[in-house]
Scaffold this motif. Structure first.
Motif, short mmCIF file in Angstrom:
data_model
loop_
_atom_site.label_atom_id
_atom_site.label_comp_id
_atom_site.label_asym_id
_atom_site.label_seq_id
_atom_site.Cartn_x
_atom_site.Cartn_y
_atom_site.Cartn_z
N ALA A 115 -65.44 -77.53 107.82
CA ALA A 115 -65.80 -77.91 109.20
C ALA A 115 -65.41 -79.37 109.41
CB ALA A 115 -67.29 -77.71 109.44
N PRO A 116 -64.12 -79.64 109.69
CA PRO A 116 -63.69 -81.02 109.92
C PRO A 116 -64.44 -81.64 111.09
CG PRO A 116 -61.80 -79.53 109.70
CD PRO A 116 -63.02 -78.67 109.81
N ASP A 117 -64.54 -82.98 111.11
CA ASP A 117 -65.19 -83.64 112.23
C ASP A 117 -64.32 -83.53 113.48
OD1 ASP A 117 -63.17 -85.56 112.07
OD2 ASP A 117 -64.41 -87.05 111.08
N ASP A 118 -64.79 -84.08 114.58
CA ASP A 118 -64.10 -83.90 115.86
C ASP A 118 -63.14 -85.05 116.19
OD1 ASP A 118 -65.87 -85.92 116.34
OD2 ASP A 118 -66.95 -84.92 117.96
N SER A 119 -62.68 -85.79 115.16
CA SER A 119 -61.80 -86.93 115.40
C SER A 119 -60.37 -86.50 115.74
CB SER A 119 -61.77 -87.83 114.17
OG SER A 119 -61.16 -87.16 113.06
N GLY A 120 -60.00 -85.27 115.43
CA GLY A 120 -58.64 -84.80 115.66
C GLY A 120 -57.68 -85.09 114.52
N GLU A 121 -58.19 -85.69 113.42
CA GLU A 121 -57.32 -86.00 112.28
C GLU A 121 -56.83 -84.74 111.59
OE1 GLU A 121 -58.17 -89.59 109.75
OE2 GLU A 121 -60.15 -89.34 110.65
N THR A 122 -57.63 -83.69 111.61
CA THR A 122 -57.30 -82.46 110.90
C THR A 122 -57.07 -81.32 111.90
OG1 THR A 122 -58.65 -83.14 109.01
CG2 THR A 122 -58.05 -80.81 109.16
N LEU A 123 -55.83 -80.78 111.88
CA LEU A 123 -55.52 -79.64 112.74
C LEU A 123 -55.70 -78.31 112.03
CD1 LEU A 123 -52.22 -80.97 114.40
CD2 LEU A 123 -54.58 -81.18 115.23
N GLU A 124 -55.56 -78.35 110.70
CA GLU A 124 -55.59 -77.10 109.93
C GLU A 124 -55.79 -77.45 108.46
OE1 GLU A 124 -52.57 -73.23 109.26
OE2 GLU A 124 -51.99 -74.93 110.54
N LEU A 125 -56.41 -76.54 107.72
CA LEU A 125 -56.61 -76.71 106.28
C LEU A 125 -56.13 -75.45 105.57
CD1 LEU A 125 -60.24 -78.17 106.35
CD2 LEU A 125 -58.20 -79.43 105.60
N ALA A 126 -55.53 -75.64 104.38
CA ALA A 126 -55.06 -74.48 103.62
C ALA A 126 -54.85 -74.88 102.17
CB ALA A 126 -53.76 -73.94 104.21
N TRP A 127 -54.94 -73.86 101.29
CA TRP A 127 -54.57 -74.01 99.88
C TRP A 127 -53.08 -73.74 99.73
CZ3 TRP A 127 -58.09 -76.13 96.88
CH2 TRP A 127 -59.45 -75.90 97.09
N PHE A 128 -52.39 -74.55 98.91
CA PHE A 128 -50.96 -74.35 98.67
C PHE A 128 -50.66 -74.38 97.18
CE2 PHE A 128 -50.95 -75.84 103.04
CZ PHE A 128 -49.97 -75.05 103.63
N ASP A 129 -49.81 -73.44 96.77
CA ASP A 129 -49.28 -73.48 95.42
C ASP A 129 -48.36 -74.68 95.30
OD1 ASP A 129 -47.17 -72.79 93.27
OD2 ASP A 129 -48.70 -71.25 92.96
N LEU A 130 -48.42 -75.38 94.17
CA LEU A 130 -47.61 -76.59 93.99
C LEU A 130 -46.12 -76.31 94.04
CD1 LEU A 130 -49.75 -78.33 91.25
CD2 LEU A 130 -49.37 -79.17 93.56
N ALA A 131 -45.73 -75.08 93.76
CA ALA A 131 -44.31 -74.72 93.80
C ALA A 131 -43.84 -74.35 95.21
CB ALA A 131 -44.03 -73.56 92.85
N HIS A 132 -44.77 -74.18 96.14
CA HIS A 132 -44.41 -73.75 97.49
C HIS A 132 -45.20 -74.57 98.51
CE1 HIS A 132 -43.57 -70.22 94.88
NE2 HIS A 132 -42.46 -70.20 95.60
N LEU A 133 -44.78 -75.80 98.68
CA LEU A 133 -45.49 -76.72 99.55
C LEU A 133 -44.86 -76.76 100.95
CD1 LEU A 133 -45.92 -79.66 97.02
CD2 LEU A 133 -47.72 -78.14 97.84
N PRO A 134 -45.66 -77.07 101.97
CA PRO A 134 -45.12 -77.22 103.32
C PRO A 134 -44.44 -78.59 103.46
CG PRO A 134 -47.44 -77.74 103.32
CD PRO A 134 -47.11 -77.30 101.91
N THR A 135 -44.02 -78.92 104.67
CA THR A 135 -43.41 -80.23 104.92
C THR A 135 -44.50 -81.30 104.82
OG1 THR A 135 -41.81 -79.22 106.40
CG2 THR A 135 -42.06 -81.61 106.52
N ILE A 136 -44.29 -82.26 103.92
CA ILE A 136 -45.32 -83.23 103.57
C ILE A 136 -45.13 -84.53 104.34
CG2 ILE A 136 -46.37 -84.54 101.68
CD1 ILE A 136 -46.87 -81.52 101.58
N SER A 137 -46.22 -85.11 104.77
CA SER A 137 -46.23 -86.37 105.51
C SER A 137 -46.39 -87.55 104.57
CB SER A 137 -47.38 -86.37 106.52
OG SER A 137 -47.55 -87.63 107.12
N ALA A 138 -45.50 -88.53 104.64
CA ALA A 138 -45.64 -89.83 103.99
C ALA A 138 -45.40 -89.76 102.48
CB ALA A 138 -46.99 -90.46 104.27
N ASN A 139 -44.75 -90.80 101.98
CA ASN A 139 -44.42 -90.87 100.56
C ASN A 139 -45.64 -90.91 99.66
OD1 ASN A 139 -41.69 -90.75 101.01
ND2 ASN A 139 -41.31 -92.93 100.65
N VAL A 140 -46.75 -91.49 100.15
CA VAL A 140 -47.93 -91.55 99.29
C VAL A 140 -48.42 -90.14 98.96
CG1 VAL A 140 -49.58 -91.76 101.22
CG2 VAL A 140 -50.17 -92.67 98.95
#
Length: 316
Positions: A115-140
């Motif tokens: 249940a993310p807060d209402d700040s709008g920082e989080t649009l969606e949450l999901a578990w991902f296998d390390l071998a099949h990651l989505p497009t990642i934001s930022a080098n960190v």
């Protein structure tokens, strides 16, 4: 208003250090929990900037709860720094991340209670296998995920281009604008030992107290680069190898200089072996240097603050 927001109000979009914490949370299948971010729509680890007085673990737990509504114990894993951690946000703000990576575990089923807060920082949450990651934001985020991938034999993620490392004295330039207010001061100290097991201490010119070689990091440096630069500038010495001992952060390491400037240290302690050479001291900064045996160290009142005291007490 957050620490970084307060600085932005005075300094605009110019590059700043963002001292932050990331929560690398994995489930029973070693999948990693990622959030789709509200600022760029890409995926990253839960995390964010520290507030003054926080530890990496405390900030990571707070950010995990705010951005996912979930709670789990998190332990400090490792620090990251360097020019590749430059990031420009969609609004133009520029940062060099100095990060504390923290790790924890949750069962996959816990995501149903997110249940993310209402700040709008989080649009969606999901578990991902390390071998099949989505497009990642930022080098960190890419570096953190690459560290996790290396544990299971997967190659690192490619990093984005980063700009040339900026020049100048970052902390001094900030002070000219914001005055003596408390600021995070990422940096490094060096515990340099000689063949007899003695440690090198320097007497600072401003406080006349004993300290270790070290100082503040400049934008785009790693902790180790800062340690090597400060050792060269303050003592004229170089070492072939530096071993990271401990990262010091938190309210115990706040320090007020005689002229009133206040810093919250984010300090990596390194250990090195003296390889010979003549000490060369900057006359305007260091007035004296000496080698101290473990049983002949200066007393606490002669040391330049609680950080140096903790460095020596825990490692000598």
């Amino acid at each position: 208003m957050s620490y970084l927001s307060e600085l932005r109000a005075a300094l605009g979009t110019r590059p700043l250090f963002s001292v932050g914490a990331s929560a690398a949370v994995q489930d029973e299948r070693q999948r990693v929990l990622l959030q789709r971010r509200g600022d760029d729509g890409l995926w990253g680890l839960p995390g964010g900037g520290l507030e003054l007085g926080e530890t990496f673990e405390g900030a990571a737990c707070r950010e995990l709860n705010e951005e996912t509504g979930l709670d789990t114990p998190l332990t400090f894993w490792q620090a990251v720094s360097g020019p590749h951690l430059y990031h420009r946000y969609p609004n133009g703000d520029q940062v060099y991340f100095v990060g504390g990576l923290c790790r924890g575990h949750l069962p996959a089923a816990a995501l149903a209670q997110a249940a993310p807060d209402d700040s709008g920082e989080t649009l969606e949450l999901a578990w991902f296998d390390l071998a099949h990651l989505p497009t990642i934001s930022a080098n960190v985020n890419k570096q953190t995920l690459s560290l996790l991938r290396s544990e299971v034999g997967l190659p690192p993620l490619p990093l984005d281009w980063v700009p040339p490392k900026p020049t100048g004295e970052h902390l001094r330039e900030l002070r000219a604008v914001v005055g003596p207010r408390p600021l995070f001061a990422p940096g490094a100290n060096v515990l340099l030992r000689d063949e007899q097991g003695r440690v090198l201490l320097l007497r600072s010119g401003d406080m006349r107290r004993w300290t270790l070689p070290g100082g503040s990091m400049e934008l785009g440096e790693t902790f180790e680069q800062a340690a090597r630069r400060e050792l060269k500038e303050e003592a004229g010495l170089e070492v072939s190898e530096l071993r990271a001992l401990k990262l010091y952060i938190g309210p115990a390491y706040r320090f007020t200089y005689p002229h009133g400037d206040v810093v919250d240290y984010v300090s990596q302690l390194f250990e090195g072996q003296f390889m010979g050479g003549a000490l060369t001291l900057p006359a305007d900064e260091i007035t004296e240097a000496a080698w101290f045996a473990p049983d002949q160290l200066p007393n606490a009142e002669e040391l330049s603050g609680p950080l140096i005291g903790a460095n020596l007490r825990e490692w000598i």
